[in-house]
Write a protein that holds these residues in place. Structure first.
Motif, PDB file in Angstrom:
ATOM      1  N   ARG A   1      84.004  69.112 -39.480  1.00 37.98           N
ATOM      2  CA  ARG A   1      83.742  70.323 -40.287  1.00 37.98           C
ATOM      3  C   ARG A   1      83.656  69.867 -41.556  1.00 37.98           C
ATOM      4  NH1 ARG A   1      81.900  74.626 -37.261  1.00 37.98           N
ATOM      5  NH2 ARG A   1      83.204  74.950 -35.369  1.00 37.98           N
ATOM      6  N   PRO A   2      82.898  70.495 -42.466  1.00 38.97           N
ATOM      7  CA  PRO A   2      82.632  70.304 -43.904  1.00 38.97           C
ATOM      8  C   PRO A   2      83.919  70.675 -44.660  1.00 38.97           C
ATOM      9  CG  PRO A   2      81.349  72.169 -43.548  1.00 38.97           C
ATOM     10  CD  PRO A   2      81.869  71.616 -41.851  1.00 38.97           C
ATOM     11  N   TRP A   3      83.997  70.093 -45.841  1.00 40.09           N
ATOM     12  CA  TRP A   3      85.265  70.669 -46.597  1.00 40.09           C
ATOM     13  C   TRP A   3      84.866  72.195 -47.044  1.00 40.09           C
ATOM     14  CZ3 TRP A   3      89.498  67.494 -47.768  1.00 40.09           C
ATOM     15  CH2 TRP A   3      89.443  66.238 -47.261  1.00 40.09           C
ATOM     16  N   VAL A   4      85.936  72.961 -47.142  1.00 36.77           N
ATOM     17  CA  VAL A   4      85.748  74.430 -47.408  1.00 36.77           C
ATOM     18  C   VAL A   4      86.772  74.644 -48.570  1.00 36.77           C
ATOM     19  CG1 VAL A   4      86.160  76.808 -46.375  1.00 36.77           C
ATOM     20  CG2 VAL A   4      85.582  74.751 -44.907  1.00 36.77           C
ATOM     21  N   LEU A   5      85.986  75.472 -49.509  1.00 35.25           N
ATOM     22  CA  LEU A   5      86.658  75.817 -50.661  1.00 35.25           C
ATOM     23  C   LEU A   5      86.823  77.498 -50.694  1.00 35.25           C
ATOM     24  CD1 LEU A   5      87.411  75.184 -53.739  1.00 35.25           C
ATOM     25  CD2 LEU A   5      85.442  76.008 -54.290  1.00 35.25           C
ATOM     26  N   ALA A   6      87.925  77.867 -51.122  1.00 39.01           N
ATOM     27  CA  ALA A   6      88.027  79.472 -50.993  1.00 39.01           C
ATOM     28  C   ALA A   6      88.125  79.815 -52.369  1.00 39.01           C
ATOM     29  CB  ALA A   6      89.306  79.884 -50.254  1.00 39.01           C
ATOM     30  N   LEU A   7      87.273  81.059 -52.660  1.00 38.65           N
ATOM     31  CA  LEU A   7      87.511  81.641 -54.022  1.00 38.65           C
ATOM     32  C   LEU A   7      87.950  82.967 -53.947  1.00 38.65           C
ATOM     33  CD1 LEU A   7      85.858  79.694 -55.768  1.00 38.65           C
ATOM     34  CD2 LEU A   7      84.227  81.358 -56.298  1.00 38.65           C
ATOM     35  N   ASP A   8      89.153  83.412 -54.832  1.00 35.69           N
ATOM     36  CA  ASP A   8      89.682  84.625 -54.730  1.00 35.69           C
ATOM     37  C   ASP A   8      90.109  84.873 -56.314  1.00 35.69           C
ATOM     38  OD1 ASP A   8      90.480  86.959 -53.697  1.00 35.69           O
ATOM     39  OD2 ASP A   8      92.278  86.214 -52.493  1.00 35.69           O
ATOM     40  N   GLY A   9      90.321  86.442 -56.291  1.00 35.63           N
ATOM     41  CA  GLY A   9      90.793  86.710 -57.508  1.00 35.63           C
ATOM     42  C   GLY A   9      92.261  87.276 -57.674  1.00 35.63           C
ATOM     43  N   HIS A  10      93.082  86.678 -58.665  1.00 42.86           N
ATOM     44  CA  HIS A  10      94.450  86.976 -58.445  1.00 42.86           C
ATOM     45  C   HIS A  10      95.045  87.592 -59.876  1.00 42.86           C
ATOM     46  CE1 HIS A  10      95.169  84.828 -54.910  1.00 42.86           C
ATOM     47  NE2 HIS A  10      94.319  84.143 -55.174  1.00 42.86           N
ATOM     48  N   GLU A  11      95.970  88.631 -59.971  1.00 44.11           N
ATOM     49  CA  GLU A  11      96.602  88.843 -61.104  1.00 44.11           C
ATOM     50  C   GLU A  11      97.841  87.935 -61.499  1.00 44.11           C
ATOM     51  OE1 GLU A  11      98.914  93.003 -62.792  1.00 44.11           O
ATOM     52  OE2 GLU A  11      96.856  93.102 -61.782  1.00 44.11           O
ATOM     53  N   LEU A  12      97.896  87.697 -62.477  1.00 45.43           N
ATOM     54  CA  LEU A  12      99.185  86.552 -62.686  1.00 45.43           C
ATOM     55  C   LEU A  12     100.432  87.483 -63.497  1.00 45.43           C
ATOM     56  CD1 LEU A  12      96.949  83.883 -64.861  1.00 45.43           C
ATOM     57  CD2 LEU A  12      97.587  84.013 -62.201  1.00 45.43           C
ATOM     58  N   PHE A  13     100.339  88.294 -64.282  1.00 43.07           N
ATOM     59  CA  PHE A  13     101.417  88.941 -64.664  1.00 43.07           C
ATOM     60  C   PHE A  13     100.806  90.297 -65.490  1.00 43.07           C
ATOM     61  CE2 PHE A  13     100.713  84.739 -67.056  1.00 43.07           C
ATOM     62  CZ  PHE A  13     100.202  85.072 -68.132  1.00 43.07           C
ATOM     63  N   ALA A  14     101.706  91.049 -66.018  1.00 41.51           N
ATOM     64  CA  ALA A  14     101.505  92.227 -66.866  1.00 41.51           C
ATOM     65  C   ALA A  14     102.710  92.597 -67.407  1.00 41.51           C
ATOM     66  CB  ALA A  14     101.139  93.439 -65.705  1.00 41.51           C
ATOM     67  N   SER A  15     102.397  93.336 -68.716  1.00 39.92           N
ATOM     68  CA  SER A  15     103.393  93.657 -69.726  1.00 39.92           C
ATOM     69  C   SER A  15     102.885  95.073 -70.531  1.00 39.92           C
ATOM     70  CB  SER A  15     103.817  92.560 -70.722  1.00 39.92           C
ATOM     71  OG  SER A  15     104.664  93.171 -71.631  1.00 39.92           O
TER      72      SER A  15
END
Length: 284
Positions: free
Chosen positions: A82-96
């Motif tokens: 199989r080819p090399w697979v890259l996953a893209l996703d959004g994440h929240e790091l921290f909040a204040s």
């Protein structure tokens, strides 16, 4: 503060999903001696060090790690065909609610004390998946007032140029938009994106065709699965010149759970749809 201690603190913060540097400081005070070589750094010290880290140097280091890992076979695909697979996703790091910077996003949050403004940071991350070990290779901050898709375009432009061995990009339904898919296809790559917005023209056209064709029978982790495969769709707005393949699956699993001191068996069906473009259209 030694740079290695800074990296260790950053790893601990993300591994434990701590919401802020202040929370990290509290954890380090309790057991930091096992994690850092010298004195436990304060939240201000870590913020000072993080602010002055060179992201270009970190990206170059990750690129080097991937190149060496592929060369000495320590970074392996689970299926080498199989080819090399890259996953893209959004994440929240921290909040204040108290501290902010010019790059913070804002939102109004209902609390016991009424509605308050909360400041937070988000990023879009790029991670190699279906490999051992999985490895994050880059991240792009989402600026104030920006959406995840704008940051994803910047990230893809950089990653597809620096990591040319990547063959397929997988993304959530949020990233199913023509500019992102065109960027991937024009780079000679493929994309697999979750398709779940029923109001999309692509979704409606695919479902109309799926209703007229028989499904293929298969298995997903031992569970019986019905699969519909619709190819060469060309009526998606802004993508008329690029063929789109749509795959739909229905997996039925038998579950057994204890209710009122009795074992009860039931069936659960999960349904997924994906839009596939570029070189990924040729995968089976």
């Amino acid at each position: 503060v030694p740079i290695l201690d800074v990296f260790r603190c950053a790893f601990l913060m993300f591994a434990q999903r701590l919401p802020s540097l202040n929370s990290l400081e509290e954890v380090l005070r309790r057991r930091g001696k096992t994690f850092v070589e010298r004195a436990v750094p304060s939240a201000d010290t870590m913020g000072y060090a993080f602010e002055r880290l060179d992201p270009h140097g970190l990206r170059a280091m990750l690129q080097r790690v991937c190149a060496l890992g592929r060369r000495n076979k320590s970074l392996r695909r689970r299926n080498p065909s199989r080819p090399w697979v890259l996953a893209l996703d959004g994440h929240e790091l921290f909040a204040s609610f108290k501290r902010c910077c010019p790059q913070c996003s804002q939102r109004r949050v209902k609390t016991e004390d009424g509605e308050r403004i909360q400041y937070f940071h988000r990023v879009v991350t790029a991670q190699l998946v279906d490999v051992s070990p999985p490895i994050s290779i880059d991240a792009e901050p989402i600026g104030p007032g920006e959406g995840e898709t704008i940051a994803a375009r910047r990230l893809l432009q950089r990653v597809l140029k620096e990591f040319r061995f990547i063959g397929v990009v997988t993304m959530d339904a949020l990233f199913l938009e023509a500019p992102i898919l065109r960027l991937i296809v024009e780079a000679g790559k493929g994309a697999v994106v979750v398709l779940k917005q029923e109001n999309r023209q692509l979704h409606r056209e695919a479902m109309a065709l799926i209703a007229s064709i028989p499904p293929q029978q298969g298995e997903v982790r031992g569970a019986p699965t019905r699969i519909w495969d619709v190819k060469e769709l060309r009526h998606w707005e802004s993508m008329e010149d690029i063929p789109v393949r749509v795959v739909r699956s229905e997996t039925t699993r038998k579950l057994r759970e204890r209710i009122a001191r009795q074992w009860v068996e039931k069936e659960e069906t999960s349904t997924w749809m994906w839009a596939v473009v570029g070189t990924a259209c040729h995968l089976s």
